[in-house]
Write a protein that holds these residues in place. Sequence first.
Motif, PDB file in Angstrom:
ATOM      1  N   TRP A 236       1.993 -23.179   4.480  1.00 14.84           N
ATOM      2  CA  TRP A 236       1.891 -23.232   3.010  1.00 14.84           C
ATOM      3  C   TRP A 236       1.029 -22.099   2.477  1.00 14.84           C
ATOM      4  O   TRP A 236       1.405 -21.399   1.537  1.00 14.84           O
ATOM      5  N   THR A 240       2.291 -18.875   0.279  1.00 16.98           N
ATOM      6  CA  THR A 240       1.685 -18.701  -1.039  1.00 16.98           C
ATOM      7  C   THR A 240       1.088 -17.305  -1.174  1.00 16.98           C
ATOM      8  O   THR A 240       1.254 -16.638  -2.210  1.00 16.98           O
ATOM      9  N   ARG A 253      10.503 -13.804 -11.245  1.00 22.70           N
ATOM     10  CA  ARG A 253      10.428 -15.104 -10.595  1.00 22.70           C
ATOM     11  C   ARG A 253       9.034 -15.705 -10.691  1.00 22.70           C
ATOM     12  O   ARG A 253       8.027 -14.991 -10.649  1.00 22.70           O
ATOM     13  N   THR A 254       8.978 -17.042 -10.812  1.00 20.35           N
ATOM     14  CA  THR A 254       7.701 -17.740 -10.836  1.00 20.35           C
ATOM     15  C   THR A 254       7.123 -17.821  -9.426  1.00 20.35           C
ATOM     16  O   THR A 254       7.821 -17.551  -8.435  1.00 20.35           O
ATOM     17  N   LEU A 255       5.852 -18.219  -9.346  1.00 17.99           N
ATOM     18  CA  LEU A 255       5.224 -18.365  -8.034  1.00 17.99           C
ATOM     19  C   LEU A 255       5.968 -19.401  -7.194  1.00 17.99           C
ATOM     20  O   LEU A 255       6.174 -19.208  -5.992  1.00 17.99           O
ATOM     21  N   THR A 256       6.389 -20.501  -7.819  1.00 27.76           N
ATOM     22  CA  THR A 256       7.124 -21.534  -7.105  1.00 27.76           C
ATOM     23  C   THR A 256       8.433 -20.991  -6.555  1.00 27.76           C
ATOM     24  O   THR A 256       8.803 -21.248  -5.398  1.00 27.76           O
ATOM     25  N   GLN A 257       9.146 -20.218  -7.356  1.00 34.65           N
ATOM     26  CA  GLN A 257      10.404 -19.638  -6.900  1.00 34.65           C
ATOM     27  C   GLN A 257      10.172 -18.610  -5.795  1.00 34.65           C
ATOM     28  O   GLN A 257      10.915 -18.560  -4.812  1.00 34.65           O
ATOM     29  N   ARG A 259       7.708 -18.529  -3.676  1.00 32.92           N
ATOM     30  CA  ARG A 259       7.317 -19.224  -2.450  1.00 32.92           C
ATOM     31  C   ARG A 259       8.560 -19.740  -1.710  1.00 32.92           C
ATOM     32  O   ARG A 259       8.666 -19.617  -0.485  1.00 32.92           O
ATOM     33  N   ALA A 260       9.489 -20.322  -2.450  1.00 35.31           N
ATOM     34  CA  ALA A 260      10.717 -20.828  -1.835  1.00 35.31           C
ATOM     35  C   ALA A 260      11.540 -19.684  -1.249  1.00 35.31           C
ATOM     36  O   ALA A 260      12.092 -19.795  -0.147  1.00 35.31           O
ATOM     37  N   ASN A 381      -4.771 -28.840  -7.778  1.00 31.26           N
ATOM     38  CA  ASN A 381      -4.616 -27.454  -7.354  1.00 31.26           C
ATOM     39  C   ASN A 381      -5.630 -27.093  -6.275  1.00 31.26           C
ATOM     40  O   ASN A 381      -6.835 -27.281  -6.451  1.00 31.26           O
ATOM     41  N   ASP A 385      -6.162 -21.206  -4.679  1.00 34.91           N
ATOM     42  CA  ASP A 385      -5.476 -20.722  -5.878  1.00 34.91           C
ATOM     43  C   ASP A 385      -6.371 -20.722  -7.112  1.00 34.91           C
ATOM     44  O   ASP A 385      -5.907 -20.390  -8.200  1.00 34.91           O
TER      45      ASP A 385
END
Length: 516
Positions: A236, A240, A253-257, A259-260, A381, A385
């Motif tokens: 993880w 990240t 792209r967002t951080l979530t996108q 990361r995926a 959180n 981060d």
Amino acid sequence: MAAVSASTAELESLIETGADRAGSPCVAPLPATDPMRNLADACLEGLAEIARQEARTAALKVRLTAEYLQATRALASPASSPRERAVQEMALVAEVACVLTVSERSAGALLSECQTLTTVLPLTLTALQAGTISWQHARIIVDETTTLDPDGAAALEAHFLDTDAPTPARGCPAGDLVPTRFRAKARSWRERHHPVSIEKRFTKSAADRRVEYVPDRDGMAWLSAYLPAHTASGIWERTTAAARSMQGPDEARTLTQLRADVAATWLLTNGTGAASGTADGGTGLGGDVPSPRAQVLITVPVLSLLGATDEPSLLDGYGPIPASMARRLIADGADSFYRVLTDPRDGAPLEIGRTNYRLTKAQRQWLRLRDGKCPFPGCNNPSLDNEADHLLAWADGGTTGISNLGQPCRKHHRLKHNSKWKPTGASMNNPPGWTSPAGRDYPSEHQDWEPPHWPDHILATEETGRDPDLEPPEDPFPEWHQFTAAHEFPAADMDGPGWPAPLDDFLPEAFVPQGV
């Protein structure tokens, strides 16, 4: 019933008074200095009272369900076979499911939870009836005590609900924590106090590691992995860090996108290189799983690190892990580590101070040790981060000491600077709380530090003659943490034949008890 009626009467009073004063069902009988402020405050009071009423109603539901279970079983004729008893239980569950309009699975879970609350967890049921915890909190306590014996279950609920317990939980009451954060604290306490060694439980659970694939709607699917905590945490943090490095003005792209996408790229290509490292981490699990090289913070009791005890360590963002896992992380995965002196009386870290504006790396690590996460109530959180922040601004005379620092996540950092939400004071052991624009104070979650476990041969030896029941002695060097801040931790060859190293290789001579 009396408690529910009292809540109902309180809400009716708010409604009637509001209707008379301003035509609103939320206005309380407050001085008319600022009608809109009074309206807002009264609505918050009403919401708080509704939350208490929901808890009291849940307690009433528990008692009614438990009484129904007892009465139905008393009315039923004795079962002549296990099959007949099973049918009777099925009929009972079906009756509850139909009257509540829920599935039989949910009804069965409710019956089990109600029976546990009324027979095993009296403090939890009392707190629920008083409205100090919610139904979600009560279910968490039931869940976390499922595999504990009666004494262990009583100890867990006393730790969080009894202020007169030998070691009550630190910080705000259990009911003031959002359920997800309360579950994390309850699970952490359970891991440390479970009658079965965490080493044994980890070895057994690690045999169930797996990857699961679940198709979902709209051309999507879920891919999840059940892994040892240190492996999952390393994956993880590494994904990240890679995702953050790709962010920029030209990246939509967002951080979530990100990361995926990083995880998918690494799994489907050879971008990460060949795996290396020991195969099983000392557990006999097999498989080529490298030690994570991402920045992972673990807190390891020094005696556990040296192999003198099996006391669990704490993995940042996860909770207690086996000592063997911590030793492997340090031996195989740690490029550097810090020495943090903790108080032997309560296990709390000791402060490292600084007067300059910029934080040292040690201070940033200190904030992670003290807070564990963003200190805003309910925020999950993780520390890596978050952003270090002066509670009282440097320009306004604030210092760069631990008692004037917080580590809010980016969202709540912006909230502090762009709204009337303000953090309250902190200390070397306590993260800052928060004050809302409405003037309400919300305490921050505290970590439940505990004194280290001293081996019997240290507390009671023929040379010292110490009684193991005695409390640790007074700290003979209360300012020693200032010494640790200015000196490097001596390197240890963890692969050599001398590991674990003797205790006196790490501690000054004055700190080594005789006979050790």
